[in-house]
Design a protein around this motif. Structure first.
Motif, PDB file in Angstrom:
ATOM      1  N   GLY A   1       0.793  -1.242   0.000  1.00 27.24           N
ATOM      2  CA  GLY A   1       0.000   0.000   0.000  1.00 27.24           C
ATOM      3  C   GLY A   1       0.815   1.277   0.000  1.00 27.24           C
TER       4      GLY A   1
ATOM      5  N   ARG B   1       1.894   4.677   0.354  1.00 26.37           N
ATOM      6  CA  ARG B   1       1.252   5.905   0.838  1.00 26.37           C
ATOM      7  C   ARG B   1      -0.275   5.823   0.866  1.00 26.37           C
TER       8      ARG B   1
ATOM      9  N   MET C   1       8.975   3.084  -6.817  1.00 26.80           N
ATOM     10  CA  MET C   1       9.189   3.836  -5.574  1.00 26.80           C
ATOM     11  C   MET C   1       9.485   5.296  -5.916  1.00 26.80           C
TER      12      MET C   1
ATOM     13  N   MET D   1      -2.904   9.353  -6.880  1.00 31.83           N
ATOM     14  CA  MET D   1      -2.868   7.940  -7.277  1.00 31.83           C
ATOM     15  C   MET D   1      -2.938   7.817  -8.799  1.00 31.83           C
TER      16      MET D   1
ATOM     17  N   ALA E   1      -3.632   8.606   0.956  1.00 30.44           N
ATOM     18  CA  ALA E   1      -4.562   9.033  -0.103  1.00 30.44           C
ATOM     19  C   ALA E   1      -6.013   8.860   0.326  1.00 30.44           C
TER      20      ALA E   1
END
Ligand SMILES: Cc1cc2nc3c(=O)[nH]c(=O)nc-3n(C[C@H](O)[C@H](O)[C@H](O)COP(=O)(O)OP(=O)(O)OC[C@H]3O[C@@H](n4cnc5c(N)ncnc54)[C@H](O)[C@@H]3O)c2cc1C
Length: 434
Positions: free
Chosen positions: A44, A46, A239, A395, A61
């Motif tokens: 997951g 962030r 990342m 996202m 988020a």
């Protein structure tokens, strides 16, 4: 357990999970060994969902806009997971600041193109004077808009693409939604889909460094205090730039002509013995505070959340570092300043938690320039992140970058073997045991 994989994905945030599911949906999972690694013990990144009394609380988020984030909207629709209107586009202000903010922003908008290089703060100061400019900036609720790197054009773009501020622009029509059970379910669904297709997950594995070894890459991980080596033919690093910079891969110089930066974010959650804010008509409303709480959200009758960035996020990080008592004393004091409590003290806090994200939002500098949606290292390693897109901090950006990374990888497998420089088998036999 073998330490070989055809495709190694490092990072199990929504970007890495999207890479895994895209590759298996493209049919690569049947032929190739795919592994996903993450330093956390959970997927997951962030995105982290919790529940407070059946009401979702997102530590990272929280919301998306179908108009601004079409790929994420499609993912939510396909997941079949429940979603609903995100209520916090309705800002309550005790003063006339919101109306003034709207009038000022609309009246100054035609002048923006005359000041392409100027910071938003300098732009506003020129027309309004320094004190008024600072007051107007505070009313937006986003400290980042005061940073010298944020030009007037960037600031207008940020304001029209955030639910709390879009009403100050002509963009007020964008809808905003959220996952009523939390995005954790969406991540779980993606992970289960990948597992079912044979993707292997290795959590609590921190990538330390990488070397090239013939056509392969050798990855060094630390896992529960031990060093582990993994060999992979192809690698996707899903990342953000700050994590990339911690590796031995000469980031960004060997990857991109751009420079990158990040901003801290902080969310504080509080529950109360009584749902007093419902009586004040604040349920599902957002209040803009002219103090370090900045944006205060009242979720139904269940909890209160404050969400801050940049300077205010650092203020709260310093507060928690000084101990829980000092943190809570400051929260209480600033809530009493901001709320219409008629001089009464804040009702007793029942429980609380918070999350400080030292690099909550990552982005490339020079946003006017076109950045590649995914990056490729001279050794062939691919990197994806929302930070490489115009949707940095969303996202949507992770999805578009991850999709592009997968496309680059698929093209390698589709190319004729002699052009790709690979051997003539699509899948490399499983080798080496750890
Ligand atoms: C407080 C906050 C609020 C937000 N609000 C919204 C919102 O409302 N709407 C929205 O759309 N977006 C929002 N975002 C942005 C959104 O969360 C991100 O865009 C998205 O989650 C990034 O996904 P990612 O997979 O690209 O990166 P990440 O989620 O950062 O995942 C990267 C993964 O890589 C792992 N990793 C890093 N280094 C290593 C290493 N060396 N070895 C192994 N693993 C490593 C990390 O543990 C992490 O799991 C918010 C973010 C924050 C922090």
């Amino acid at each position: 357990m073998t330490n070989y994989s055809d495709i190694c994905i490092v990072g199990a945030g929504i970007g890495g999970l999207t890479c895994a599911t895209r590759l298996i949906n493209a049919g690569l999972g049947q032929q190739l060994r795919i592994k996903v690694f993450d330093l956390n013990g959970f997927v997951g990144g962030r995105i982290q969902s919790r529940k407070i009394d059946e009401e979702v609380a997102e530590l990272g988020a929280a919301r998306y806009s179908p108009q601004l984030h079409p790929h994420f909207q499609e993912l939510m629709q396909d997941s079949g997971l429940p979603h609903a209107v995100y209520p916090f586009t309705d800002v309550v202000s005790q003063e006339r600041e919101q109306q003034e903010l709207k009038e000022t922003l609309l009246s100054l908008q035609p002048m923006v193109k005359e000041h392409p290089q100027e910071s938003f703060l300098d732009f506003l100061s020129q027309y309004l004077g320094a004190a008024e400019a600072s007051r107007i900036l505070n009313a937006t609720g986003y400290d980042a808009l005061q940073l010298p790197i944020v030009t007037a054009a960037m600031a207008y773009d940020i304001i029209k693409k955030h639910p709390e501020t879009q009403n100050c622009t002509e963009n007020a029509g964008n809808e905003w939604r959220y996952a009523t059970d939390g995005y954790g379910h969406l991540l779980g669904q993606l992970q289960r889909q990948a597992l079912a297709a044979g993707v292997e997950f290795r959590l609590e594995h921190r990538l330390l460094s990488m070397e090239q070894s013939g056509a392969d890459h050798l990855l060094t991980f630390s896992h529960k205090g031990e060093v582990q080596m993994q060999r992979a033919r192809h690698v996707i690093l899903a990342m953000p730039p700050t994590a990339m910079a911690g590796l031995n891969l000469d980031f960004p110089a060997a990857w991109s002509p751009f420079q990158y930066d990040s901003l801290p974010l902080f969310k504080g959650f509080l529950t109360f013995e009584k749902s007093w804010f419902q009586c004040l008509g604040l349920s599902d409303k957002m209040l803009m505070a002219n103090n370090p709480l900045r944006k205060i959200y009242f979720k139904s009758d269940k909890y209160l959340l404050f969400y801050t960035d940049s300077q205010s996020a650092l203020y709260w990080r310093d507060s928690v570092e000084q101990g829980e008592e000092i943190y809570l004393e400051r929260v209480r004091r600033h809530l009493e300043e901001a709320l219409p409590l008629m001089g009464k003290p804040l009702p007793p806090i029942q429980s609380h938690f918070y999350k400080h994200w030292p690099h909550g939002v990552e982005f490339y500098l020079e946003p006017e320039a076109k950045h590649p949606t995914a990056l490729v290292h001279p050794s062939g390693i691919i990197a994806c992140s929302d930070a490489y897109t115009s949707h940095c901090g969303w996202m949507e950006g992770s999805l578009t970058s991850a999709r592009h990374a997968c496309q680059l990888l698929q093209e390698r497998y589709q190319r004729r073997p002699e052009e790709a420089g690979d051997d003539d088998t699509l899948a490399t036999p499983v080798a080496e045991s750890a």
